[in-house]
Write a protein that holds these residues in place. Structure first.
Motif, short mmCIF file in Angstrom:
data_model
loop_
_atom_site.label_atom_id
_atom_site.label_comp_id
_atom_site.label_asym_id
_atom_site.label_seq_id
_atom_site.Cartn_x
_atom_site.Cartn_y
_atom_site.Cartn_z
N LEU A 11 -20.30 -0.72 43.04
CA LEU A 11 -20.19 -1.18 44.44
C LEU A 11 -19.93 -2.68 44.54
O LEU A 11 -19.67 -3.18 45.63
CB LEU A 11 -21.48 -0.82 45.18
N GLY A 12 -20.00 -3.41 43.42
CA GLY A 12 -19.66 -4.83 43.45
C GLY A 12 -20.80 -5.76 43.14
O GLY A 12 -20.64 -6.98 43.19
N ALA A 13 -21.99 -5.24 42.81
CA ALA A 13 -23.10 -6.11 42.46
C ALA A 13 -22.82 -6.82 41.14
O ALA A 13 -22.07 -6.32 40.29
CB ALA A 13 -24.39 -5.30 42.34
N VAL A 14 -23.43 -8.01 40.97
CA VAL A 14 -23.20 -8.78 39.75
C VAL A 14 -24.37 -8.68 38.77
O VAL A 14 -24.20 -9.00 37.60
CB VAL A 14 -22.92 -10.27 40.09
N ASP A 15 -25.57 -8.23 39.27
CA ASP A 15 -26.72 -8.19 38.37
C ASP A 15 -27.85 -7.40 39.03
O ASP A 15 -27.78 -7.07 40.22
CB ASP A 15 -27.20 -9.61 38.05
N PHE A 16 -28.90 -7.12 38.22
CA PHE A 16 -30.11 -6.46 38.69
C PHE A 16 -31.32 -7.30 38.26
O PHE A 16 -31.33 -7.85 37.15
CB PHE A 16 -30.26 -5.06 38.08
N ILE A 17 -32.34 -7.39 39.18
CA ILE A 17 -33.64 -7.99 38.83
C ILE A 17 -34.69 -6.90 39.06
O ILE A 17 -34.81 -6.37 40.17
CB ILE A 17 -33.97 -9.22 39.68
N THR A 18 -35.42 -6.57 38.01
CA THR A 18 -36.37 -5.46 38.06
C THR A 18 -37.73 -5.94 38.57
O THR A 18 -38.22 -7.02 38.15
CB THR A 18 -36.53 -4.83 36.67
#
Length: 564
Positions: free
Chosen positions: A103-110
């Motif tokens: 969808l275009g996200a650049v990263d994840f923070i858990t």
């Protein structure tokens, strides 16, 4: 974006849990970021549109519109598509992460969130976003430079093509020095160059009117040639404007309010809908106009076309000026030749007709001198002597004048002539003078040249005779030599006489010019003028090098047409 600049960025945090919002506010504000909040997807999209944040921290699990849908809508909008999105989530399954990246996200923070990790990831993506923006700006700048360079190259190419066309047409225009050829070549070439329906050269006359003097026109269109333009379509004010260099462009003669009604009516006779007019100025005066007509439809004339037509008009002006100068020179030469012919004919006729009465006067004066000498008083004897001497000098003068006029009127055709034999004949003719003066004439084998044998003998006779006549106290010595210089034979006749002041080196070849008194050195002053005329008739030149009391050397050239 530098470290300091990254710390001043605006971060939009989207989460429906107040506790998470408080934690992230503390993390980010302590690091120097400006923090905005949104508790659902709709308000997040709205704030992103008006606040334009540098980065968005977006929770996935929210009531209503979840994070995935919010991200999709943000990336679908042109205003927010470029803002980097980092998902905040407790989800750790790989399919969820793949969906987010898609969808275009650049990263994840858990979750749970760690201070160091949040700051590290936020700063990293802000720097990446900054570098991406710099790269995008640089690419845009490069694209602009490439586009500008292409435009410059296209303009240069167009200018080169125009220059080549101008040079080609100018060469054709200036190949002829006949005015009619220049005019017709000009209109033909300009019509082809501009793709015009008609090109006309309009000549201005002194009475204020004008007419076409050359025309190239599409078949089927009426011709303007021979039509006299009435003065009202070309008033004196327009003439002065064109004389000062005015260029007139009319895209549509029927809609231009500045065009006089009489001119519109006149142009309609020839189906003119658009025209381009430039002046032809020769020697500071308005000679005429170079006119291009479009008859099929209105036409917008470009600046390049106007400049090109003006440059061609300037080339025409140069060619016309050269042709006019040539025409004047030809007329002057013809008039000069006619005048010279008449003068030579007059000199010959006058001299010839004077011979008989002068012979009678001389005979009777000599008879008086023989019969009555000593029978009258001393004055009478002197008077008779003076009259006889004057008559004899006049007879010599007339004979020399006849010789001068005959050089051009009664010369023989050129033939292969032995120069040595010509010198032999000249010496034979001067035998008495040579014997009386004790002169020595030295010469070797001289070349054969294409010449009039009689005139070549006369030439050597006059030059040798001058060396004997204008002698010093020593016995005269004359040396004759010849050498080939490129395509001419260079002859020299050197003597040891009284010499000549260099300031008179040209004057001595003018008819009747004398530098010495007649009593010491008798003569009429025609001999060297005859020499000059003979040499010029043979296509050569004659000159002298001399100093007083150091002798003289006469040089003359004759084109090399014989053998050595």
């Amino acid at each position: 974006m530098s470290e300091d600049t990254a710390s001043t960025a605006t971060i939009l945090v989207v989460d429906d849990t107040p506790t998470n919002l408080e934690v992230l506010f503390d993390f980010l504000s302590n690091a120097g970021f400006k923090v905005l909040f949104a508790e659902d997807g709709e308000s997040a999209i709205e704030k992103a549109h008006y606040a334009d944040p540098d980065l968005i921290l977006l929770d996935i699990l929210m009531p209503g519109m979840d994070g995935f849908e919010t991200c999709r809508r943000l990336k679908a909008s042109q205003l927010t598509a470029a803002i980097p999105v980092i998902f905040l989530t407790a989800l750790t399954d790989t399919p969820d992460k793949v969906k987010g990246f898609a969808l275009g996200a650049v990263d994840f923070i858990t979750k749970p969130l760690q201070y160091e990790e949040v700051l590290a990831r936020v700063k990293t993506h802000l720097r990446l976003q900054s570098l991406a923006q710099q790269l995008q700006d640089q690419n845009a700048r490069l694209e602009r430079e490439v586009q500008e360079r292409k435009q410059t190259e296209a303009a240069l190419q167009q200018q080169n093509q125009r220059s080549q066309l101008l040079a080609g047409v100018s060469l054709k225009i200036r190949q002829s020095l006949q005015i009619n050829d220049i005019l017709q070549t000009s209109v033909t070439e300009v019509k082809a160059l501009l793709q015009a329906d008609r090109v006309l050269i309009y000549r201005l006359w002194s009475d204020g009117t004008g007419s076409g003097v050359a025309e190239a026109v599409q078949p089927g269109l009426p011709e303007v040639m021979g039509v006299v333009f009435p003065q009202e379509v070309f008033p004196p004010g327009s003439r002065e404007q064109y004389r000062q260099g005015r260029i007139r462009r009319l895209a549509n003669v029927n809609q231009d309010e500045q065009v006089a009604d009489c001119l519109v009516d006149f142009l309609r006779q020839f189906w003119v809908q658009a025209k381009l007019v430039v002046p032809i100025i020769t020697q500071g005066d308005l000679w005429g106009l170079l006119i291009a007509h479009q008859c099929s439809a209105p036409r917008h004339w470009t600046t390049a076309e106007s400049e090109l037509l003006q440059q061609l008009a300037n080339q025409m002006a140069i060619a016309l000026t050269q042709a006019q100068l040539l025409e004047q020179e030809v007329l002057q030469r013809r008039e000069l030749a006619r005048s010279n012919d008449e003068l030579q004919q007059f000199a010959y006729v006058a001299s010839h007709d004077l011979q008989e009465p002068l012979r009678m006067v001389t005979s009777y004066l000599q008879l008086l001198e023989r019969r009555y000498k000593g029978q009258l008083d001393a004055d009478a004897d002197d008077f008779i002597h003076f009259a006889v001497d004057g008559a004899l000098r006049m007879r010599t003068l007339i004979n020399d004048l006849l010789t001068y006029s005959r050089v051009g009127t009664q010369g023989r055709a050129f033939e292969l002539t032995n120069s040595t034999q010509a010198v032999d004949r000249a010496i034979a003719n001067l035998k008495v003078a040579i014997d009386e003066s004790g002169a020595t004439i030295t010469y070797g084998e001289l070349p054969q040249v294409q010449a009039d044998p009689t005139q070549l003998t006369q030439l050597f006779q006059n030059l040798i005779g001058n060396g004997i006549k204008f002698r010093s106290a020593a016995s005269p010595r004359v040396v004759i030599e010849a050498s080939q210089k490129e395509d001419v034979w260079l002859f020299s006749v050197q003597d040891n006489g009284i010499g000549i002041d260099p300031q008179y080196a040209d004057q001595i070849f003018v008819i009747f010019q004398r530098l010495n008194n007649r009593i010491t050195y008798p003569g009429t002053g025609i001999g060297l003028a005859v020499c000059k005329k003979i040499v010029e008739r043979h296509g050569g030149k004659i000159w002298v090098q001399s100093k007083p009391n150091q002798g003289s050397t006469f040089y003359f050239t004759i084109p090399a047409g014989g053998t050595s």
